[in-house]
Write a protein that holds these residues in place. Structure first.
Motif, PDB file in Angstrom:
ATOM      1  N   SER A 159      17.235   3.955  88.840  1.00  0.00           N
ATOM      2  CA  SER A 159      18.346   4.788  88.400  1.00  0.00           C
ATOM      3  C   SER A 159      19.545   4.646  89.327  1.00  0.00           C
ATOM      4  O   SER A 159      20.697   4.641  88.883  1.00  0.00           O
ATOM      5  CB  SER A 159      17.918   6.256  88.346  1.00  0.00           C
ATOM      6  N   GLY A 160      19.280   4.526  90.628  1.00  0.00           N
ATOM      7  CA  GLY A 160      20.360   4.398  91.596  1.00  0.00           C
ATOM      8  C   GLY A 160      21.197   3.152  91.392  1.00  0.00           C
ATOM      9  O   GLY A 160      22.379   3.133  91.740  1.00  0.00           O
ATOM     10  N   LEU A 161      20.610   2.118  90.816  1.00  0.00           N
ATOM     11  CA  LEU A 161      21.375   0.909  90.526  1.00  0.00           C
ATOM     12  C   LEU A 161      22.480   1.181  89.522  1.00  0.00           C
ATOM     13  O   LEU A 161      23.526   0.524  89.526  1.00  0.00           O
ATOM     14  CB  LEU A 161      20.449  -0.191  89.998  1.00  0.00           C
ATOM     15  N   VAL A 191      24.079   7.118  90.910  1.00  0.00           N
ATOM     16  CA  VAL A 191      23.463   7.962  91.931  1.00  0.00           C
ATOM     17  C   VAL A 191      23.562   9.439  91.561  1.00  0.00           C
ATOM     18  O   VAL A 191      22.666  10.227  91.852  1.00  0.00           O
ATOM     19  CB  VAL A 191      24.114   7.713  93.300  1.00  0.00           C
ATOM     20  N   ASP A 192      24.643   9.815  90.909  1.00  0.00           N
ATOM     21  CA  ASP A 192      24.855  11.221  90.568  1.00  0.00           C
ATOM     22  C   ASP A 192      23.721  11.777  89.715  1.00  0.00           C
ATOM     23  O   ASP A 192      23.220  12.878  89.957  1.00  0.00           O
ATOM     24  CB  ASP A 192      26.185  11.395  89.821  1.00  0.00           C
ATOM     25  N   ALA A 193      23.322  11.018  88.702  1.00  0.00           N
ATOM     26  CA  ALA A 193      22.277  11.492  87.795  1.00  0.00           C
ATOM     27  C   ALA A 193      20.975  11.739  88.538  1.00  0.00           C
ATOM     28  O   ALA A 193      20.306  12.760  88.323  1.00  0.00           O
ATOM     29  CB  ALA A 193      22.072  10.475  86.666  1.00  0.00           C
ATOM     30  N   VAL A 211      16.731   7.049  98.440  1.00  0.00           N
ATOM     31  CA  VAL A 211      16.366   5.769  97.820  1.00  0.00           C
ATOM     32  C   VAL A 211      17.406   5.369  96.782  1.00  0.00           C
ATOM     33  O   VAL A 211      17.819   4.203  96.710  1.00  0.00           O
ATOM     34  CB  VAL A 211      14.968   5.864  97.178  1.00  0.00           C
ATOM     35  N   ALA A 212      17.854   6.328  95.971  1.00  0.00           N
ATOM     36  CA  ALA A 212      18.880   6.034  94.970  1.00  0.00           C
ATOM     37  C   ALA A 212      20.180   5.602  95.637  1.00  0.00           C
ATOM     38  O   ALA A 212      20.850   4.664  95.181  1.00  0.00           O
ATOM     39  CB  ALA A 212      19.124   7.268  94.093  1.00  0.00           C
ATOM     40  N   THR A 251      23.920   1.240  97.138  1.00  0.00           N
ATOM     41  CA  THR A 251      24.620   0.538  98.207  1.00  0.00           C
ATOM     42  C   THR A 251      24.306  -0.952  98.168  1.00  0.00           C
ATOM     43  O   THR A 251      25.190  -1.804  98.349  1.00  0.00           O
ATOM     44  CB  THR A 251      24.217   1.123  99.575  1.00  0.00           C
ATOM     45  N   LEU A 252      23.052  -1.284  97.917  1.00  0.00           N
ATOM     46  CA  LEU A 252      22.672  -2.690  97.776  1.00  0.00           C
ATOM     47  C   LEU A 252      23.377  -3.332  96.584  1.00  0.00           C
ATOM     48  O   LEU A 252      23.746  -4.513  96.628  1.00  0.00           O
ATOM     49  CB  LEU A 252      21.157  -2.813  97.617  1.00  0.00           C
ATOM     50  N   LEU A 253      23.553  -2.539  95.531  1.00  0.00           N
ATOM     51  CA  LEU A 253      24.255  -3.060  94.352  1.00  0.00           C
ATOM     52  C   LEU A 253      25.682  -3.453  94.706  1.00  0.00           C
ATOM     53  O   LEU A 253      26.181  -4.485  94.246  1.00  0.00           O
ATOM     54  CB  LEU A 253      24.263  -1.996  93.250  1.00  0.00           C
TER      55      LEU A 253
END
Length: 419
Positions: free
Chosen positions: A343-345, A348-350, A375-376, A381-383
């Motif tokens: 989901s974080g990809l 992040v808000d959701a 984790v999200a 951040t990695l994205l």
């Protein structure tokens, strides 16, 4: 309104003085701005406040009649102003009526006096920033104003009509809570959007990154990456904007946690705070190494108050909330973490709001929720680093990856030690 141990006369005079002062404040502003003209000024407005205060204190049963008595001469004076000055503005007329009410409110109680002071101060500020407000309104395009008006209308109509309970037909979702979170997240972005308009297109790259982080850090990353393809020499300043926008995501998540589940802040603040600190320090070094003549023209930001993106976020949030709840039931904490990463990809808000809500309900533990939020954030951040590589130049990709890599390592390290 009488306070034990205080002379009633002194108390009444004190509250009257508050109203008088507010009237004088508004009157001075009206006269200095020359908006009152012959209608009302520094002497008339304090009289309005005293009139409202005395009526509220000694003949409260006649408040409605007293207000009507004020409206009649104000209407006549307003009509005369139109005839002789050709000014049809209603601001001074409304300010006069409001000042009369402020005088009455100040007499109501100690709390009323405080409210009157706050409202009176806000009114004075609003009246005194006429030119900046008009200039700001002129900067917003007609299509953007219409989009904002539609969104606000939908909010006012839809939100109160939605059921405030879990519905079986929606698999246990509370539709009002979902829509309220949509409005909240969109509102955060809209505040940043307004800041960007106020500062104008000449704003610094640092402000561009901060504003972009609240509106859309992903869009900011894509924009900066494309600019380095057009001009490779801008890789440092573009990297600074990307890093700043990415780091702003962490305090934004903390704001969301604070609103949805304040108790969770104790667990989320240390890792996200550390990631913010490392990111800010790294961005500072990046800014220091950036040549002062390196600038980029920021892309015009889209108004977050648009219905389609809001509905899209609402759909994502609802799905993430349901998947997170069932993933925890089926797979335990590992299911939450996988869901948080995926989901974080995208958003992040959701995930942040979903886990905060689930922790508040007791569906998941605070430790699991805090870890999932981090984790999200790490995934998103990695994205950003990946987008910098894919859409930008190699220099931009390497620089962004090094800086954001430090941020990610910080977050992962704190998760590993159980903070």
């Amino acid at each position: 309104m009488v306070t034990p141990g205080v002379d009633p006369v002194v108390e009444v005079l004190g509250h009257l003085l508050v109203g008088f002062g507010l009237g004088a404040l508004v009157g001075l502003e009206r006269e200095q701005s020359e908006s009152g003209g012959t209608f009302a000024g520094s002497r008339t407005f304090p009289l309005f406040a005293l009139y409202g205060g005395l009526v509220a204190a000694f003949v409260p049963s006649a408040r409605a009649v007293a207000l009507a008595v004020v409206v009649v001469p104000l209407t006549v004076a307003y009509a005369a102003k139109i005839v002789y000055e050709g000014d049809v503005g209603l601001t001074t007329l409304v300010a006069a009526l409001l000042t009369t009410l402020l005088g009455a409110v100040a007499m109501h109680s100690d709390a009323g006096a405080v409210v009157a002071v706050v409202v009176g101060g806000a009114v004075t500020v609003l009246l005194s920033v006429k030119d900046p407000i008009h200039a700001f309104a002129d900067r917003i395009e007609k299509t953007e104003r219409i989009a904002s008006a539609k969104f606000v209308l939908v909010v006012l109509v839809v939100l109160p009509s939605l059921p405030n309970r879990s519905l079986d037909v929606l698999y246990g979702l509370n539709p009002r809570f979902v829509w309220l979170m949509v409005v909240f997240v969109t509102g955060l972005g809209f505040v940043a959007y307004l800041l960007g308009i106020v500062l104008g297109p000449e704003r610094s790259i640092a402000v561009t990154g901060v504003v972009g982080g609240f509106v859309s850090s992903t869009a900011t990353t894509v924009s900066m990456a494309e600019k380095t393809v057009q001009n490779e020499s801008l890789y440092r300043v573009s990297a600074f904007a990307v890093v700043t926008a990415s780091v702003v995501m962490f305090p934004r998540a903390l704001v969301e946690v604070a609103v949805v589940n304040p108790r969770l802040l104790v667990r989320v603040a240390p890792p996200l705070g550390a990631m913010t600190t490392v990111g800010v320090m790294a961005a500072g070094v990046l800014y220091w190494r950036t040549a002062t003549d390196e600038t980029v023209d920021p892309e015009p930001m889209k108004n977050p108050f648009r219905l389609r993106p809001a509905l899209f976020f609402g759909g994502i949030f609802a799905v993430v909330l349901l998947v997170s709840e069932h993933a925890h039931g089926w797979f335990g904490s590992s299911g939450i973490y996988v869901t948080a990463f995926l989901s974080g990809l995208a958003d992040v808000d959701a995930m942040t709001i979903s886990l905060s809500a689930l922790a508040a309900d007791g569906t998941v533990s605070e430790r699991v929720a805090a870890t999932g939020i981090v984790v999200a954030a790490v995934a998103n951040t990695l994205l950003k680093a990946g987008l910098a590589w894919l859409l930008g130049t190699g220099r931009l990709g390497r620089l962004v990856s090094i800086v954001l890599g430090l941020v990610v390592v910080t977050g992962v390290a704190l998760i590993a030690v159980g903070i």
